[in-house]
Design a protein around this motif. Structure first.
Motif, PDB file in Angstrom:
ATOM      1  N   ASN A  93      42.297  51.965   7.637  1.00  0.00           N
ATOM      2  CA  ASN A  93      40.952  51.449   7.814  1.00  0.00           C
ATOM      3  C   ASN A  93      41.009  50.171   8.618  1.00  0.00           C
ATOM      4  N   CYS A  94      39.931  49.887   9.315  1.00  0.00           N
ATOM      5  CA  CYS A  94      39.900  48.675  10.125  1.00  0.00           C
ATOM      6  C   CYS A  94      38.482  48.156  10.150  1.00  0.00           C
ATOM      7  N   ILE A  95      38.317  47.001  10.732  1.00  0.00           N
ATOM      8  CA  ILE A  95      36.965  46.448  10.812  1.00  0.00           C
ATOM      9  C   ILE A  95      36.456  46.440  12.254  1.00  0.00           C
ATOM     10  N   CYS A  96      37.190  47.117  13.154  1.00  0.00           N
ATOM     11  CA  CYS A  96      36.706  47.160  14.538  1.00  0.00           C
ATOM     12  C   CYS A  96      36.016  48.469  14.893  1.00  0.00           C
ATOM     13  N   ARG A  97      36.401  49.545  14.255  1.00  0.00           N
ATOM     14  CA  ARG A  97      35.824  50.849  14.595  1.00  0.00           C
ATOM     15  C   ARG A  97      34.304  50.843  14.388  1.00  0.00           C
ATOM     16  N   LYS A  98      33.559  51.253  15.418  1.00  0.00           N
ATOM     17  CA  LYS A  98      32.113  51.376  15.250  1.00  0.00           C
ATOM     18  C   LYS A  98      31.835  52.389  14.137  1.00  0.00           C
TER      19      LYS A  98
ATOM     20  N   TYR B  69      38.652  48.570  22.886  1.00  0.00           N
ATOM     21  CA  TYR B  69      38.752  49.846  22.177  1.00  0.00           C
ATOM     22  C   TYR B  69      39.356  49.639  20.799  1.00  0.00           C
ATOM     23  N   CYS B  70      38.933  50.496  19.890  1.00  0.00           N
ATOM     24  CA  CYS B  70      39.529  50.521  18.553  1.00  0.00           C
ATOM     25  C   CYS B  70      40.469  51.716  18.500  1.00  0.00           C
ATOM     26  N   PRO B  71      41.765  51.475  18.275  1.00  0.00           N
ATOM     27  CA  PRO B  71      42.735  52.568  18.272  1.00  0.00           C
ATOM     28  C   PRO B  71      42.917  53.195  16.883  1.00  0.00           C
ATOM     29  N   HIS B  72      42.169  52.693  15.913  1.00  0.00           N
ATOM     30  CA  HIS B  72      42.419  53.111  14.523  1.00  0.00           C
ATOM     31  C   HIS B  72      41.609  54.337  14.152  1.00  0.00           C
ATOM     32  N   HIS B  73      42.110  55.044  13.170  1.00  0.00           N
ATOM     33  CA  HIS B  73      41.329  56.143  12.611  1.00  0.00           C
ATOM     34  C   HIS B  73      41.486  56.123  11.098  1.00  0.00           C
TER      35      HIS B  73
HETATM   36 ZN   LIG Z   1      39.869  49.499  14.607  1.00  0.00          ZN
END
Ligand SMILES: [Zn+2]
Ligand SMILES: [Mg+2]
Length: 159
Positions: A98-103, A89-93
């Motif tokens: 910002n992140c590079i895992c969020r779909k 899971y990507c916990p970021h919003h």
């Molecule tokens: Zn993420």
């Protein structure tokens, strides 16, 4: 190399409620979800869940609550002999970071592919949004788009 089916979570395995699932009571597993995972296993696929959980980044629920929610899913699977290899899971919003895992980014898929030696070309991502399909394409995994809350277990046998 192994092959895998990557399942999006909300709207695929559990009911999309139009908002974040913030508590275990709101987590309703869809009727065909476990059956579909069982089909995938029977066809020799490893099972993964790949899910954006930006509600954590928004402080709507904690990782501890998410763990409780996922325990419900894992238990329902175990009862039917279904093994989820790992839930990513990507916990970021983006409102926080910002992140590079969020779909639609593909890092969660790429991590799973690398960690478990999965051949992307033999694998599928089942999702209910365009960003699931984008993430799949970026990782070289075939995408299968369904309408939210409409999973029907027979389809895997036709792929
Ligand atoms: Zn993420
Ligand atoms: Mg979804």
């Amino acid at each position: 190399m192994d092959k895998a089916v990557f399942f999006d979570r909300d709207g695929v395995l559990n009911r999309e409620i139009g908002d974040y699932v913030c508590k275990p009571e709101d987590f309703e597993i869809l009727p065909d979800a476990v059956e579909t995972m069982k089909d995938a296993m029977d066809l020799g696929y490893k099972i993964f869940v790949i899910t954006n959980q930006g509600g954590i980044g928004k402080r709507l629920y904690t990782k501890e609550i998410l763990k409780q929610i996922h325990a419900i899913l894992i238990e329902a699977c175990n009862k039917q002999g279904v093994v989820i290899t790992e839930i990513f899971y990507c916990p970021h919003h983006p409102v926080r970071s910002n992140c590079i895992c969020r779909k639609p980014n593909s890092l969660m898929l790429e991590k799973a592919l690398a960690k478990y030696n999965i051949d992307p070309a033999l694998s599928w991502m089942i999702g209910d949004t365009g960003r699931d399909m984008e993430a799949a394409a970026a990782a070289g995994v075939r995408g299968y788009l369904i309408n939210p809350n409409s999973l029907k277990h027979e389809f895997l046998k036709m792929l």
